[in-house]
Design a protein around this motif. Structure first.
Motif, mmCIF file in Angstrom:
data_model
loop_
_atom_site.group_PDB
_atom_site.id
_atom_site.type_symbol
_atom_site.label_atom_id
_atom_site.label_comp_id
_atom_site.label_asym_id
_atom_site.label_seq_id
_atom_site.Cartn_x
_atom_site.Cartn_y
_atom_site.Cartn_z
ATOM 1 N N LEU A 33 42.332 58.096 12.717
ATOM 2 C CA LEU A 33 43.568 58.835 12.538
ATOM 3 C C LEU A 33 44.487 58.258 12.295
ATOM 4 O O LEU A 33 45.538 58.447 12.419
ATOM 5 C CB LEU A 33 43.666 59.689 13.630
ATOM 6 C CG LEU A 33 42.438 60.840 13.930
ATOM 7 C CD1 LEU A 33 43.029 61.348 15.424
ATOM 8 C CD2 LEU A 33 42.052 61.488 13.004
ATOM 9 N N GLY A 34 44.404 56.871 11.526
ATOM 10 C CA GLY A 34 45.534 55.851 11.398
ATOM 11 C C GLY A 34 46.287 56.571 10.295
ATOM 12 O O GLY A 34 45.791 57.353 9.410
ATOM 13 N N GLY A 35 47.742 56.456 10.304
ATOM 14 C CA GLY A 35 48.638 57.151 9.549
ATOM 15 C C GLY A 35 48.967 58.491 10.141
ATOM 16 O O GLY A 35 49.903 59.037 9.687
ATOM 17 N N LEU A 36 48.414 58.994 11.020
ATOM 18 C CA LEU A 36 48.672 60.215 11.602
ATOM 19 C C LEU A 36 48.942 59.774 13.177
ATOM 20 O O LEU A 36 49.890 60.033 13.778
ATOM 21 C CB LEU A 36 47.507 61.173 11.920
ATOM 22 C CG LEU A 36 47.738 62.665 12.111
ATOM 23 C CD1 LEU A 36 48.895 63.150 11.625
ATOM 24 C CD2 LEU A 36 46.465 63.369 12.369
ATOM 25 N N ILE A 37 48.053 59.406 14.170
ATOM 26 C CA ILE A 37 48.317 58.830 15.252
ATOM 27 C C ILE A 37 47.540 57.480 15.473
ATOM 28 O O ILE A 37 46.239 57.438 14.820
ATOM 29 C CB ILE A 37 47.880 59.856 16.478
ATOM 30 C CG1 ILE A 37 46.631 60.232 16.271
ATOM 31 C CG2 ILE A 37 48.659 60.841 16.429
ATOM 32 C CD1 ILE A 37 45.998 61.037 17.522
ATOM 33 N N GLY A 38 47.897 56.473 15.977
ATOM 34 C CA GLY A 38 47.340 55.488 16.379
ATOM 35 C C GLY A 38 46.199 55.282 17.498
ATOM 36 O O GLY A 38 46.217 56.510 18.397
ATOM 37 N N PRO A 39 45.399 54.480 17.806
ATOM 38 C CA PRO A 39 44.285 54.706 19.044
ATOM 39 C C PRO A 39 45.009 54.618 20.348
ATOM 40 O O PRO A 39 44.385 55.184 21.218
ATOM 41 C CB PRO A 39 43.403 53.419 18.727
ATOM 42 C CG PRO A 39 44.297 52.408 17.835
ATOM 43 C CD PRO A 39 45.212 53.173 17.240
ATOM 44 N N PHE A 40 46.193 54.147 20.486
ATOM 45 C CA PHE A 40 46.721 54.058 21.600
ATOM 46 C C PHE A 40 48.369 54.160 21.501
ATOM 47 O O PHE A 40 48.738 53.950 20.501
ATOM 48 C CB PHE A 40 46.517 53.087 22.738
ATOM 49 C CG PHE A 40 45.900 51.714 22.063
ATOM 50 C CD1 PHE A 40 44.831 51.294 21.945
ATOM 51 C CD2 PHE A 40 47.005 50.996 21.433
ATOM 52 C CE1 PHE A 40 44.429 49.863 21.485
ATOM 53 C CE2 PHE A 40 46.600 49.695 20.778
ATOM 54 C CZ PHE A 40 45.435 49.315 20.739
ATOM 55 N N SER A 41 49.249 54.348 22.611
ATOM 56 C CA SER A 41 50.572 54.632 22.539
ATOM 57 C C SER A 41 51.247 52.812 21.967
ATOM 58 O O SER A 41 50.759 51.847 22.839
ATOM 59 C CB SER A 41 51.217 54.789 23.845
ATOM 60 O OG SER A 41 52.475 54.510 23.844
ATOM 61 N N PRO A 42 52.109 52.722 21.240
ATOM 62 C CA PRO A 42 52.655 51.461 20.943
ATOM 63 C C PRO A 42 53.375 50.908 22.255
ATOM 64 O O PRO A 42 53.588 49.724 22.296
ATOM 65 C CB PRO A 42 53.508 51.498 19.756
ATOM 66 C CG PRO A 42 53.009 52.740 18.971
ATOM 67 C CD PRO A 42 52.291 53.509 20.156
ATOM 68 N N PHE A 43 53.842 51.768 22.954
ATOM 69 C CA PHE A 43 54.742 51.381 24.225
ATOM 70 C C PHE A 43 53.639 50.484 25.123
ATOM 71 O O PHE A 43 54.211 49.945 26.226
ATOM 72 C CB PHE A 43 55.190 52.528 24.888
ATOM 73 C CG PHE A 43 56.304 53.050 24.180
ATOM 74 C CD1 PHE A 43 57.664 52.686 24.789
ATOM 75 C CD2 PHE A 43 56.221 53.769 23.061
ATOM 76 C CE1 PHE A 43 58.833 53.390 24.157
ATOM 77 C CE2 PHE A 43 57.246 54.591 22.538
ATOM 78 C CZ PHE A 43 58.515 54.208 23.106
ATOM 79 N N ALA A 44 52.376 50.544 25.003
ATOM 80 C CA ALA A 44 51.411 49.840 25.770
ATOM 81 C C ALA A 44 51.294 48.409 25.321
ATOM 82 O O ALA A 44 50.847 47.482 26.200
ATOM 83 C CB ALA A 44 50.070 50.500 25.962
ATOM 84 N N LEU A 45 52.043 47.980 24.402
ATOM 85 C CA LEU A 45 51.735 46.881 23.654
ATOM 86 C C LEU A 45 53.041 45.900 23.562
ATOM 87 O O LEU A 45 54.109 46.401 23.377
ATOM 88 C CB LEU A 45 51.163 46.792 22.342
ATOM 89 C CG LEU A 45 50.106 47.634 21.926
ATOM 90 C CD1 LEU A 45 49.797 47.730 20.300
ATOM 91 C CD2 LEU A 45 48.855 47.198 22.564
ATOM 92 N N SER A 46 53.142 44.710 23.972
ATOM 93 C CA SER A 46 53.948 43.560 23.854
ATOM 94 C C SER A 46 53.891 42.964 22.513
ATOM 95 O O SER A 46 55.072 42.669 22.259
ATOM 96 C CB SER A 46 53.701 42.513 24.882
ATOM 97 O OG SER A 46 52.453 42.020 24.802
#
Length: 788
Positions: free
Chosen positions: A307-320
């Protein structure tokens, strides 16, 4: 018998005024046989000229000693002995002078130059961390300065924030540590011979107010080490402003964003990476979406429906951060045809953001974290991130209308393949979009420069048309074209410093998914098709400093695959992709040597497949060079080449449903027994220069020859996969200007991707579906005020 030595009528104290040193007193008992070495000597000499000390010893002990005056001239004696044998007293006088003695067969002692001893080395190793979060700092500059000479020696920290400086002469050293966005730290280290000093240095954050940017390359010691990989920092992933460390509650509610943050769209800003439109995925330098690895903390992320371009596989807030390794990546980064995308979890919240929440058009993102231990010595950190889809609460009208148009059944396919249960709906059906994911990560410092790292990620998704039909229709007559899947990863690893020269790590990981999808038209039985995949591995490795300019790395990984995921299309083999099980054992080694401004890295991967009793080799090499000139300023170039195989095959199968809502579904399976591994050869080069302050000019080019690929065999009935070959090449130019409040960048990319499959399109070369030959991009980041 005891006597005082006298000189010029005075007791020979060797006064400083006369000799430039402290007093020296020699008392000797006169033996009847001085050669018997039974005399006991008491001697104190502090800064006495060596010749005077020797003459005094000869005068009072009658030791038969011969030497050349030129040999002892200019040397000074520092000695203190109390009733020691004669030879020990002589050795004490000579200690530190560079001279030694030899006793001849006649009994005479002769002074000689001392044979040079091998130096006794010390070493220093340590870890650089954030003082507030305890997170390791990557690429921190560690400079060690010798106190007596002022000669500096530097190194950059690894991905685990660790460093090692072997082969140090004993003595006091000044250690200076710096990192962008942190206050510099300086301390004095006393290096002892045959010992390894271990330190942990915590740097205090020093905010640098700037607009969120995408940093091309890791900021390390040299320009050359910024080549071959690109980095997305945390702010670029979430497009959030810096935290406010003065917030007493450490609670931050970020303003709602008009766009849902997505990792794929963020990666599109990197040169050579293309994120497609709609529901397509990411392509790395002309490669298919199945030809690169996407890892989270070292564990592969398996997403069956993109679903790239719509929603990613997980929240970007989880990534450094996210690191993209492109053509010519090293042996230690795995076996993949195109590249590697490595995401790292946030293991602690930013300063001033213990709790962060943000609302976007499709989801609510929340991150909560903390730390244990004293502020100056954090022992553990953790972060929890969750994302909840809001489609059931609010559907953006434009997006909902667009998705509904994609669910309109294709009447021609239905008629040709026979699917009378599909209702006629030219305007399509309402689409359901459900997603929930949670992410937990943390690290604990175990003492002794050891640390424990762990993370867990789990997500549930639902997408498509669910239970559509006339009111009061029986459940078995309702139309459904929905995809539901659950996927997740987990990993645990321990890292430590081994002695003065090595960093080591060992860990385990797992990843998997379960997919429930509708059957393909004319390709399977009625009802939903369920597929499952589970992959697990154990990994260990070590980095060794063989010398200050010579490093070696080695690693071993064992992987087990288990899956049952039937994929189907009209005429496909009935059990395609079903009931697969596989093992692989891989080892990698790299040797990195720096000679002046050049660094040569030679490496190889060896992979053993027990089911085949076969061993596969992947040699790789890279050369980096740093230079400087008056016209170009500092510049660097990188050349890399290698062989790349892929053993866990990812196959994108076109969806055979009645509507084009989901273009394809991805399956992972070990190498089929009858097929050889997909293969590619890389040749890559990259140049980076900083002609003047604030200006950066870069260029990169790549060539990927793929003599063997595996693609779905849509026209065959005997095997689900067919052999193909491919070719990808490209060139990119980049110009960037930075000032205190402005960043302006422009990029041009030329890229070609071609594939050739027997019995398709006349077996001719055809453009790949993701081929995009020309691409221009520009970016402007401005911060006219310090906090704007």
């Amino acid at each position: 018998m005891t006597a005082l030595l006298r000189r010029s009528g005075l007791a020979l104290l060797l006064l400083p005024v006369a000799s430039g040193g402290s007093a020296s007193i020699v008392q000797a008992q006169q033996p009847t046989d001085p050669q018997a070495n039974t005399q006991r000597v008491t001697l104190v000499a502090m800064g006495v000229p060596l010749q005077e000390a020797l003459e005094a010893l000869i005068d009072r002990t009658r030791i038969p000693l011969v030497y050349d005056n030129a040999l002892v001239d200019g040397r000074t004696a520092f000695c203190r002995v109390d009733r020691e044998p004669l030879e020990q007293a002589l050795a004490c006088i000579l200690r530190g002078t560079g001279l030694d003695y030899a006793r001849l067969s006649s009994g005479t002692y002769a002074l000689i130059l001392q044979a040079e001893e091998a130096p006794r080395w010390g070493a220093l190793s340590g870890e650089i961390v954030d003082a507030e979060t305890g997170a390791p700092l990557v690429g921190a500059h560690v400079i060690l300065v010798a106190a007596e000479t002022g000669e500096p020696r530097g190194v950059a920290t690894t991905a685990a924030g660790r460093f090692a400086l072997p082969h140090l002469l004993p003595g006091a050293r000044r250690l200076v540590v710096s990192h962008v966005g942190y206050q510099r730290a300086a301390l004095v280290i006393d290096v002892e011979a045959d010992q390894t000093e271990r330190v942990v240095v915590a740097l205090n954050p020093e905010p640098v107010w700037a607009a969120p940017i995408v940093v091309s390359g890791l900021e390390r010691q040299t320009l050359a080490e910024r080549l071959g990989e690109d980095l997305l920092a945390r702010d670029a992933l979430t497009a959030t402003p810096p935290a406010n460390p003065s917030d007493p509650l450490a609670v931050t509610f970020l303003a709602p964003t008009p766009v849902t943050p997505d990792v794929g769209r963020s990666l599109d800003a990197i040169v050579g990476v293309r994120a497609g439109e709609a529901l397509s995925d990411v392509h790395v330098q002309g490669g298919a979406v199945s030809e690169h690895a996407f890892r989270l903390d070292g564990a592969p992320v398996l997403v069956p429906v993109s679903l790239g371009g719509l929603i990613g596989p997980f929240s970007p807030f989880a990534l450094s951060r996210v690191v993209v390794r492109k053509a010519g990546f090293g042996a230690g980064h795995g076996s993949h045809l195109s590249g590697v995308i490595e995401a790292e979890s946030v293991t602690a919240p930013p300063a001033g953001q213990a709790l962060t929440a943000q609302l976007d058009p499709l989801a609510l993102n929340v991150r909560w974290g903390g730390r244990t231990g004293r502020p100056e010595a954090v022992e553990g950190t953790w972060a929890l991130t969750a994302r909840q889809g809001l489609w059931g609460v609010f559907k953006p009208p434009t997006l909902a209308s667009r998705l509904q148009s994609w669910t309109a059944p294709d009447g021609f396919l239905i008629e040709q393949l026979g699917q009378p249960s599909v209702p006629d709906a030219p305007e399509g059906f309402p689409v359901e979009l459900r997603f929930t994911d949670a992410h937990a990560a943390g690290q604990v410092r175990l003492g002794g420069l050891r640390s424990l790292h762990g993370s867990v990620y789990v997500a549930q998704h639902g997408f498509g048309v669910e239970d559509v039909g006339p009111d009061e229709s029986p459940a078995d007559e309702l139309y459904e074209n929905a995809y539901r899947w659950t996927n997740g990863t987990g990993q645990l690893r321990v890292e430590w410093v081994q002695g003065a020269r090595a960093f080591a790590h060992v860990g385990a990981w797992m990843s998997g998914y379960r997919l429930r999808r509708p059957p393909a038209l004319g390709g399977g039985e009625s009802g939903n098709t369920v597929g499952t995949v589970a992959v697990a591995g154990v990994r260990s490795g070590v980095d060794i400093a063989l010398s200050p300019n010579h490093w070696g790395t080695a690693g071993v990984e064992v992987i087990r695959y288990d899956g049952a995921q039937p994929f189907e299309w009209p005429g496909a083999p009935p059990a395609a992709g079903n009931g697969s099980l596989g093992w692989s054992v891989a080892g990698s080694a790299e040797d990195r040597i720096t000679l002046g401004s050049a660094t040569l890295t030679l490496g190889a991967r060896l992979t053993w497949l027990p089911e085949r009793q076969a061993l596969y080799a992947e040699p790789r090499a890279a050369l980096r060079y740093d230079g400087a000139s008056e016209t170009m300023g500092p510049w660097a170039v990188r050349l890399a080449a290698g062989r790349y195989l892929q053993f866990l095959t990812a196959v994108d199968v076109a969806d055979g449903g009645p509507a084009p809502l989901v273009p394809d579904v991805r399956y992972w399976l070990p190498l089929p027994a009858e097929a050889r591994p997909p293969e590619a050869y890389h040749l890559a080069t990259e140049v980076l220069a900083e002609p003047t302050e604030g200006w950066t000019v870069g260029a990169e080019a790549y060539l990927k020859h793929q003599p063997h690929l595996l693609v779905p065999n849509y026209g065959g009935t005997d095997t689900p996969l067919a052999a193909a070959d491919g070719l990808a090449y490209g060139l990119a130019l980049r110009l960037e200007r930075r000032t205190e409040h402005l960043r302006l960048a422009g990029t041009y990319e030329y890229a070609v991707a071609r594939q050739r499959t027997p019995n398709r399109f006349g077996s001719d070369w055809t453009p790949a579906p993701w081929d995009a030959p020309h691409r221009f991009r520009d970016a402007l980041d401005a911060s006219p005020l310090a906090r704007l």
